[in-house]
Design an enzyme around this catalytic site. Structure first.
Site, PDB file in Angstrom:
ATOM      1  N   GLU A  42      12.450   5.079   0.529  1.00 31.67           N
ATOM      2  CA  GLU A  42      11.816   5.539  -0.740  1.00 31.67           C
ATOM      3  C   GLU A  42      11.051   6.858  -0.192  1.00 31.67           C
ATOM      4  O   GLU A  42      10.226   6.727   0.882  1.00 31.67           O
ATOM      5  CB  GLU A  42      10.768   4.357  -0.877  1.00 31.67           C
ATOM      6  CG  GLU A  42       9.605   4.818  -1.957  1.00 31.67           C
ATOM      7  CD  GLU A  42       8.474   3.902  -2.221  1.00 31.67           C
ATOM      8  OE1 GLU A  42       8.733   2.537  -2.071  1.00 31.67           O
ATOM      9  OE2 GLU A  42       7.507   4.270  -2.438  1.00 31.67           O
ATOM     10  N   ARG A  46       4.140  12.056  -2.677  1.00 26.37           N
ATOM     11  CA  ARG A  46       2.600  12.496  -2.511  1.00 26.37           C
ATOM     12  C   ARG A  46       2.829  13.440  -1.381  1.00 26.37           C
ATOM     13  O   ARG A  46       1.951  14.318  -1.009  1.00 26.37           O
ATOM     14  CB  ARG A  46       1.635  11.137  -1.801  1.00 26.37           C
ATOM     15  CG  ARG A  46       2.212  10.696  -0.115  1.00 26.37           C
ATOM     16  CD  ARG A  46       1.611   9.548   0.033  1.00 26.37           C
ATOM     17  NE  ARG A  46       2.044   8.333  -0.823  1.00 26.37           N
ATOM     18  CZ  ARG A  46       1.895   7.279  -0.234  1.00 26.37           C
ATOM     19  NH1 ARG A  46       0.893   6.933   0.518  1.00 26.37           N
ATOM     20  NH2 ARG A  46       2.527   6.198  -0.881  1.00 26.37           N
ATOM     21  N   THR A  70       5.690   6.818  -5.032  1.00 26.54           N
ATOM     22  CA  THR A  70       4.567   7.732  -5.540  1.00 26.54           C
ATOM     23  C   THR A  70       4.742   8.453  -6.550  1.00 26.54           C
ATOM     24  O   THR A  70       4.397   9.467  -6.797  1.00 26.54           O
ATOM     25  CB  THR A  70       3.579   8.360  -4.202  1.00 26.54           C
ATOM     26  OG1 THR A  70       4.054   7.626  -3.094  1.00 26.54           O
ATOM     27  CG2 THR A  70       2.323   8.441  -4.695  1.00 26.54           C
ATOM     28  N   LYS A 130       7.416  -4.119  -7.846  1.00 18.93           N
ATOM     29  CA  LYS A 130       6.847  -3.676  -6.303  1.00 18.93           C
ATOM     30  C   LYS A 130       5.789  -4.627  -6.610  1.00 18.93           C
ATOM     31  O   LYS A 130       4.774  -4.567  -7.694  1.00 18.93           O
ATOM     32  CB  LYS A 130       6.524  -2.372  -6.428  1.00 18.93           C
ATOM     33  CG  LYS A 130       5.950  -2.053  -5.259  1.00 18.93           C
ATOM     34  CD  LYS A 130       5.590  -0.391  -5.265  1.00 18.93           C
ATOM     35  CE  LYS A 130       4.913  -0.004  -3.871  1.00 18.93           C
ATOM     36  NZ  LYS A 130       4.644   1.458  -3.877  1.00 18.93           N
TER      37      LYS A 130
HETATM   38  C1  3PG Z   1       2.262   3.454   0.929  1.00 23.84           C
HETATM   39  O1  3PG Z   1       2.308   3.571  -0.507  1.00 23.84           O
HETATM   40  O2  3PG Z   1       2.021   4.174   1.811  1.00 23.84           O
HETATM   41  C2  3PG Z   1       3.196   2.045   1.047  1.00 23.84           C
HETATM   42  O3  3PG Z   1       2.795   1.032   0.402  1.00 23.84           O
HETATM   43  C3  3PG Z   1       3.454   1.713   2.596  1.00 23.84           C
HETATM   44  O4  3PG Z   1       2.443   1.150   2.982  1.00 23.84           O
HETATM   45  P1  3PG Z   1       2.196   0.376   4.672  1.00 23.84           P
HETATM   46  O5  3PG Z   1       2.002   1.983   5.293  1.00 23.84           O
HETATM   47  O6  3PG Z   1       1.083  -0.240   4.586  1.00 23.84           O
HETATM   48  O7  3PG Z   1       3.687   0.263   5.037  1.00 23.84           O
END
Ligand code: 3PG
Length: 217
Positions: A42, A46, A70, A130
């Site tokens: 993924e 961002r 994101t 999610k």
């Molecule tokens: C994010 O959006 O950064 C993800 O949820 C990842 O979360 P994590 O860094 O706690 O795995």
């Protein structure tokens, strides 16, 4: 289940990637993930250059599933699809984005953590949602409690997943995959520690497979 949902469920882990230098890092990272048995990513919008990263990863590893994370605008969805993105992940539940992704025929996994979010996902006929941010929103206990009235969903917890809790999450039958950045941290990527990323992916796959063998409710 949708073919892409099935593929993600078969892998059981979704690395959440923030690439600051896609030209340098996207290809070795994609290869490192695939070598570790995690042919999915993924790529979050961002970070600037997400679109480029998706394109480079798909070119280097055509069989890998690459999606966009994101995602907060329909423009992001357009960019992700133009780059070869195969699924869309959003932090929360935005009906406009869900409707747009459905219209475009691309799977979308919106962040859902409340019964109201789950109701909304039900209206759109989603198979996979999610659960974000997982640990901070009640973790496994809340996911299990929510699956009682909403057994139709497969859930992808993301946020706070680590090698330490992956087994517990993966053993829950309503969970199809866990998202996380622990195997693709900024430090690992910035320092080109590709072999370590591969090893973390391998270990994660072993944990998921072990947990599923002894799956408990
Ligand atoms: C994010 O959006 O950064 C993800 O949820 C990842 O979360 P994590 O860094 O706690 O795995």
């Amino acid at each position: 289940m949708h073919r892409i949902n099935e593929q993600i469920a078969a892998i059981g882990i979704v690395p959440v990637i923030k690439l600051t230098n896609p030209e340098r890092d996207a290809v070795p990272l994609a290869k490192a993930l695939c070598a570790g048995g995690v042919a999915v990513a993924e790529v979050t919008f961002r970070a600037a250059g997400a679109e480029r990263a998706i394109r480079l990863m798909k070119e280097a590893c055509p069989d890998m599933l690459v999606g966009a994370g994101t995602v907060t605008t329909t423009g992001h969805i357009d960019k992700a699809l133009a780059a070869g993105g195969q699924f869309i992940v959003t932090p929360g539940f935005d009906p406009e984005l869900v409707a747009y992704a459905k219209e475009k025929g691309v799977p979308i996994y919106p962040g859902c953590t409340t019964p109201t979010d789950y109701h909304a996902a039900l209206k759109f006929g989603l198979e996979v949602i999610k659960f974000f941010p997982a640990e901070q929103s009640g973790g496994l206990a809340k996911i299990k409690a929510m699956s009682a009235p909403f057994p139709q969903f497969k859930v992808m917890p993301t946020g706070g997943i680590s090698l330490g809790n992956l087994e517990a999450y993966s053993a829950c039958p309503c969970i199809c995959a866990c998202g996380g950045s622990y195997m693709v941290t900024a430090e690992l990527i910035e320092n080109g520690r590709w072999e370590e990323i591969t090893q973390l992916c391998r270990r994660s796959r072993e944990i998921v497979e072990g947990a599923r063998k002894g799956m408990a409710v």
